[in-house]
Motif scaffolding. Structure first.
Motif, PDB file in Angstrom:
ATOM      1  N   ILE A  95       0.836  -1.189   0.034  1.00 18.92           N
ATOM      2  CA  ILE A  95      -0.116   0.055  -0.041  1.00 18.92           C
ATOM      3  C   ILE A  95       0.902   1.230  -0.161  1.00 18.92           C
ATOM      4  O   ILE A  95       0.546   2.257  -0.807  1.00 18.92           O
ATOM      5  CB  ILE A  95      -1.020   0.127   1.110  1.00 18.92           C
ATOM      6  CG1 ILE A  95      -1.880  -0.994   1.002  1.00 18.92           C
ATOM      7  CG2 ILE A  95      -1.452   1.447   1.436  1.00 18.92           C
ATOM      8  CD1 ILE A  95      -2.839  -1.466   2.405  1.00 18.92           C
ATOM      9  N   ILE A  96       1.988   1.284   0.883  1.00 19.09           N
ATOM     10  CA  ILE A  96       2.752   2.294   0.593  1.00 19.09           C
ATOM     11  C   ILE A  96       3.454   2.671  -0.357  1.00 19.09           C
ATOM     12  O   ILE A  96       3.517   3.786  -0.828  1.00 19.09           O
ATOM     13  CB  ILE A  96       3.696   2.104   2.080  1.00 19.09           C
ATOM     14  CG1 ILE A  96       3.008   2.598   3.539  1.00 19.09           C
ATOM     15  CG2 ILE A  96       4.811   3.474   1.985  1.00 19.09           C
ATOM     16  CD1 ILE A  96       2.258   3.595   3.733  1.00 19.09           C
ATOM     17  N   LEU A  97       4.018   1.712  -1.012  1.00 14.89           N
ATOM     18  CA  LEU A  97       4.628   1.893  -2.261  1.00 14.89           C
ATOM     19  C   LEU A  97       3.755   2.387  -3.325  1.00 14.89           C
ATOM     20  O   LEU A  97       4.206   3.006  -4.082  1.00 14.89           O
ATOM     21  CB  LEU A  97       5.394   0.349  -2.784  1.00 14.89           C
ATOM     22  CG  LEU A  97       6.128   0.326  -3.798  1.00 14.89           C
ATOM     23  CD1 LEU A  97       7.102   1.544  -4.076  1.00 14.89           C
ATOM     24  CD2 LEU A  97       6.742  -1.071  -4.333  1.00 14.89           C
ATOM     25  N   ASN A  98       2.648   1.870  -3.289  1.00 14.58           N
ATOM     26  CA  ASN A  98       1.581   2.217  -4.462  1.00 14.58           C
ATOM     27  C   ASN A  98       1.347   3.686  -4.291  1.00 14.58           C
ATOM     28  O   ASN A  98       1.275   4.425  -5.278  1.00 14.58           O
ATOM     29  CB  ASN A  98       0.364   1.341  -4.364  1.00 14.58           C
ATOM     30  CG  ASN A  98       0.821  -0.045  -4.842  1.00 14.58           C
ATOM     31  OD1 ASN A  98       1.643  -0.279  -5.719  1.00 14.58           O
ATOM     32  ND2 ASN A  98      -0.344  -0.858  -4.604  1.00 14.58           N
ATOM     33  N   TYR A  99       1.303   4.000  -3.010  1.00 14.38           N
ATOM     34  CA  TYR A  99       0.885   5.624  -2.950  1.00 14.38           C
ATOM     35  C   TYR A  99       2.367   6.623  -3.037  1.00 14.38           C
ATOM     36  O   TYR A  99       2.001   7.626  -3.659  1.00 14.38           O
ATOM     37  CB  TYR A  99       0.422   5.932  -1.464  1.00 14.38           C
ATOM     38  CG  TYR A  99      -1.120   5.746  -1.329  1.00 14.38           C
ATOM     39  CD1 TYR A  99      -1.972   6.442  -2.005  1.00 14.38           C
ATOM     40  CD2 TYR A  99      -1.658   4.655  -0.845  1.00 14.38           C
ATOM     41  CE1 TYR A  99      -3.309   6.355  -1.990  1.00 14.38           C
ATOM     42  CE2 TYR A  99      -2.877   4.450  -0.589  1.00 14.38           C
ATOM     43  CZ  TYR A  99      -3.791   4.954  -1.322  1.00 14.38           C
ATOM     44  OH  TYR A  99      -5.266   5.176  -1.400  1.00 14.38           O
ATOM     45  N   ALA A 100       3.340   5.884  -2.787  1.00  8.93           N
ATOM     46  CA  ALA A 100       4.720   6.930  -3.209  1.00  8.93           C
ATOM     47  C   ALA A 100       4.797   6.978  -4.701  1.00  8.93           C
ATOM     48  O   ALA A 100       5.250   7.996  -5.082  1.00  8.93           O
ATOM     49  CB  ALA A 100       5.995   6.037  -2.611  1.00  8.93           C
ATOM     50  N   LEU A 101       4.390   5.637  -5.471  1.00 12.34           N
ATOM     51  CA  LEU A 101       4.399   5.938  -6.640  1.00 12.34           C
ATOM     52  C   LEU A 101       3.316   6.463  -7.616  1.00 12.34           C
ATOM     53  O   LEU A 101       3.415   7.491  -8.421  1.00 12.34           O
ATOM     54  CB  LEU A 101       4.328   4.365  -7.341  1.00 12.34           C
ATOM     55  CG  LEU A 101       5.468   3.387  -7.119  1.00 12.34           C
ATOM     56  CD1 LEU A 101       5.076   2.188  -7.524  1.00 12.34           C
ATOM     57  CD2 LEU A 101       6.636   3.791  -7.990  1.00 12.34           C
ATOM     58  N   GLU A 102       2.035   6.858  -6.834  1.00 10.85           N
ATOM     59  CA  GLU A 102       0.866   7.530  -7.419  1.00 10.85           C
ATOM     60  C   GLU A 102       1.299   8.777  -7.195  1.00 10.85           C
ATOM     61  O   GLU A 102       1.055   9.808  -8.222  1.00 10.85           O
ATOM     62  CB  GLU A 102      -0.404   7.220  -6.499  1.00 10.85           C
ATOM     63  CG  GLU A 102      -1.493   8.002  -7.065  1.00 10.85           C
ATOM     64  CD  GLU A 102      -2.503   7.723  -6.173  1.00 10.85           C
ATOM     65  OE1 GLU A 102      -3.596   8.631  -6.031  1.00 10.85           O
ATOM     66  OE2 GLU A 102      -2.957   6.573  -5.832  1.00 10.85           O
ATOM     67  N   TYR A 103       1.911   9.301  -6.161  1.00 15.12           N
ATOM     68  CA  TYR A 103       2.054  10.680  -5.702  1.00 15.12           C
ATOM     69  C   TYR A 103       3.435  11.196  -6.382  1.00 15.12           C
ATOM     70  O   TYR A 103       3.858  12.224  -6.240  1.00 15.12           O
ATOM     71  CB  TYR A 103       1.956  11.136  -4.250  1.00 15.12           C
ATOM     72  CG  TYR A 103       0.741  11.098  -3.848  1.00 15.12           C
ATOM     73  CD1 TYR A 103       0.231  12.694  -3.299  1.00 15.12           C
ATOM     74  CD2 TYR A 103      -0.271   9.926  -3.575  1.00 15.12           C
ATOM     75  CE1 TYR A 103      -0.994  12.639  -2.956  1.00 15.12           C
ATOM     76  CE2 TYR A 103      -1.417  10.348  -3.135  1.00 15.12           C
ATOM     77  CZ  TYR A 103      -1.989  11.699  -2.657  1.00 15.12           C
ATOM     78  OH  TYR A 103      -3.198  11.695  -2.068  1.00 15.12           O
ATOM     79  N   LYS A 104       4.228  10.193  -6.836  1.00 15.23           N
ATOM     80  CA  LYS A 104       5.711  10.301  -7.520  1.00 15.23           C
ATOM     81  C   LYS A 104       6.558  11.131  -6.584  1.00 15.23           C
ATOM     82  O   LYS A 104       7.050  12.131  -6.770  1.00 15.23           O
ATOM     83  CB  LYS A 104       5.607  11.147  -8.791  1.00 15.23           C
ATOM     84  CG  LYS A 104       4.610  10.397  -9.826  1.00 15.23           C
ATOM     85  CD  LYS A 104       4.747  11.009 -11.157  1.00 15.23           C
ATOM     86  CE  LYS A 104       3.994  10.019 -12.081  1.00 15.23           C
ATOM     87  NZ  LYS A 104       3.742  10.865 -13.424  1.00 15.23           N
ATOM     88  N   ARG A 105       6.527  10.660  -5.245  1.00 14.66           N
ATOM     89  CA  ARG A 105       7.159  11.318  -4.066  1.00 14.66           C
ATOM     90  C   ARG A 105       8.095  10.481  -3.292  1.00 14.66           C
ATOM     91  O   ARG A 105       8.417   9.260  -3.703  1.00 14.66           O
ATOM     92  CB  ARG A 105       6.473  12.311  -3.111  1.00 14.66           C
ATOM     93  CG  ARG A 105       5.752  13.388  -3.877  1.00 14.66           C
ATOM     94  CD  ARG A 105       6.639  14.307  -4.371  1.00 14.66           C
ATOM     95  NE  ARG A 105       6.076  15.346  -4.910  1.00 14.66           N
ATOM     96  CZ  ARG A 105       5.787  15.493  -6.215  1.00 14.66           C
ATOM     97  NH1 ARG A 105       6.340  14.961  -7.312  1.00 14.66           N
ATOM     98  NH2 ARG A 105       5.160  16.706  -6.729  1.00 14.66           N
ATOM     99  N   GLU A 106       8.786  10.914  -2.247  1.00 13.97           N
ATOM    100  CA  GLU A 106       9.765  10.105  -1.460  1.00 13.97           C
ATOM    101  C   GLU A 106       9.314   8.966  -0.530  1.00 13.97           C
ATOM    102  O   GLU A 106       8.322   9.034  -0.008  1.00 13.97           O
ATOM    103  CB  GLU A 106      10.493  10.952  -0.676  1.00 13.97           C
ATOM    104  CG  GLU A 106      11.870  10.409   0.129  1.00 13.97           C
ATOM    105  CD  GLU A 106      12.207  11.419   1.004  1.00 13.97           C
ATOM    106  OE1 GLU A 106      13.011  12.756   0.331  1.00 13.97           O
ATOM    107  OE2 GLU A 106      12.373  11.463   2.281  1.00 13.97           O
ATOM    108  N   LEU A 107      10.026   7.810  -0.890  1.00 11.04           N
ATOM    109  CA  LEU A 107       9.622   6.673   0.148  1.00 11.04           C
ATOM    110  C   LEU A 107      10.985   6.371   0.926  1.00 11.04           C
ATOM    111  O   LEU A 107      12.030   6.227   0.184  1.00 11.04           O
ATOM    112  CB  LEU A 107       9.223   5.384  -0.772  1.00 11.04           C
ATOM    113  CG  LEU A 107       9.287   4.266  -0.075  1.00 11.04           C
ATOM    114  CD1 LEU A 107       8.131   4.320   0.998  1.00 11.04           C
ATOM    115  CD2 LEU A 107       9.285   2.904  -1.017  1.00 11.04           C
TER     116      LEU A 107
END
Length: 279
Positions: A95-107
């Motif tokens: 879930i966390i990775l998917n949202y980092a990819l969706e927002y194109k921001r820092e993980l």
């Protein structure tokens, strides 16, 4: 219980450090005085221990670091880290990775010992228009790991205890609302600044970790002082007898603290300790 020694725990960012990510000279004087009096001085931070080494050396600390928002404890004397948190589930990591990819921001994520950081956009300097995204330290000149390799490590590692997404402050609450509808019931989150959403396992917090430090040095609750400024400081500031909110703290933290001192930019730590005859 030991009636002569006291325990002092300090959050780092927004508390021990000013907005320029520096330790005020007055804060150094205060910490040095506490150490010379034989008190236990600890860091209690969302960072992992390896990210606090420069601060440990600058202040001459010799006791413990509660890191990863209570996910681990590092003994400075023994140079050993004890992991307290269970790993984040594969479900929540996806879930966390998917949202980092969706927002194109820092993980960013860690296992209490090592940490990794990726940025899924083109370049934050080009894409992000938010002062808070670039405050201090590595935020000004970020160095990111390879996205593909880091994503693989994140999904396949079985020992990740903390992860975060960094977005613009204007998007943080939107992101928080979305993630919280999906994460598992055994996880919890902290908003550690205006731009960070941080995920850990439930019941992992600075308060529970610091209780172990209390036990080690036989310090009672009335002789424990903790200082913080943000959401991840709530449990320790609320539950210890002497919880101190910095002047720059969130209203949520101030509402549960016993004391409120001046800000991290205006000698808040020194003023509190001096006024209360602790230094």
């Amino acid at each position: 219980m030991n009636t002569s020694k006291k325990l002092f725990a300090f959050d780092i960012d927004g508390t021990l450090l000013n907005d320029e990510k520096k330790i005020l000279h007055s804060t150094k004087i205060a910490i040095n005085s506490l150490i010379n009096k034989g008190h236990i001085v600890c860091l209690a931070t969302g960072r992992i221990p390896i990210q606090t080494i420069d601060i440990i050396r600058e202040l001459g600390l010799i006791h413990e670091v509660v890191g990863a928002d209570g996910g681990c404890i590092y003994s400075i004397k023994e140079d050993k880290t004890k992991i307290l948190a269970n790993p984040i589930s594969d479900y929540d990591k996806r879930i966390i990775l998917n949202y980092a990819l969706e927002y194109k921001r820092e993980l960013a994520f860690n296992n209490g010992i090592n940490y990794w950081k990726s940025y899924f956009g083109e370049c934050p300097k080009k894409e992000v228009n938010d002062y808070f995204f670039f405050i201090g330290g590595s935020s000004k000149y970020p160095i990111y790991d390879d996205n593909e390799t880091t994503s693989k490590i994140f999904l396949e590692s079985k020992d990740i205890i903390q992860c975060s997404i960094k977005v613009e402050s204007s998007k943080l609450m939107e992101l928080t609302t979305k993630i919280n509808k999906e994460i598992s019931s055994d996880s919890c989150y902290h908003l550690t600044s205006k731009v960070y959403y941080v995920l850990t396992r439930k019941n992992i917090n600075k308060y529970n970790a610091l209780k172990l430090v209390q036990e080690k040095y036989q310090i009672n609750n009335m002789d424990t002082y903790c200082f913080g400024d943000s959401h991840n400081d709530i449990e320790m500031v609320k539950n210890f007898a002497n919880g101190v909110a910095m002047g720059n703290a969130t209203n949520e933290l101030k509402n549960v603290s016993k004391y409120i001192t001046d800000s991290n930019n205006n000698h808040g730590i020194y003023k509190f300790l001096n006024i209360n005859n602790l230094i």
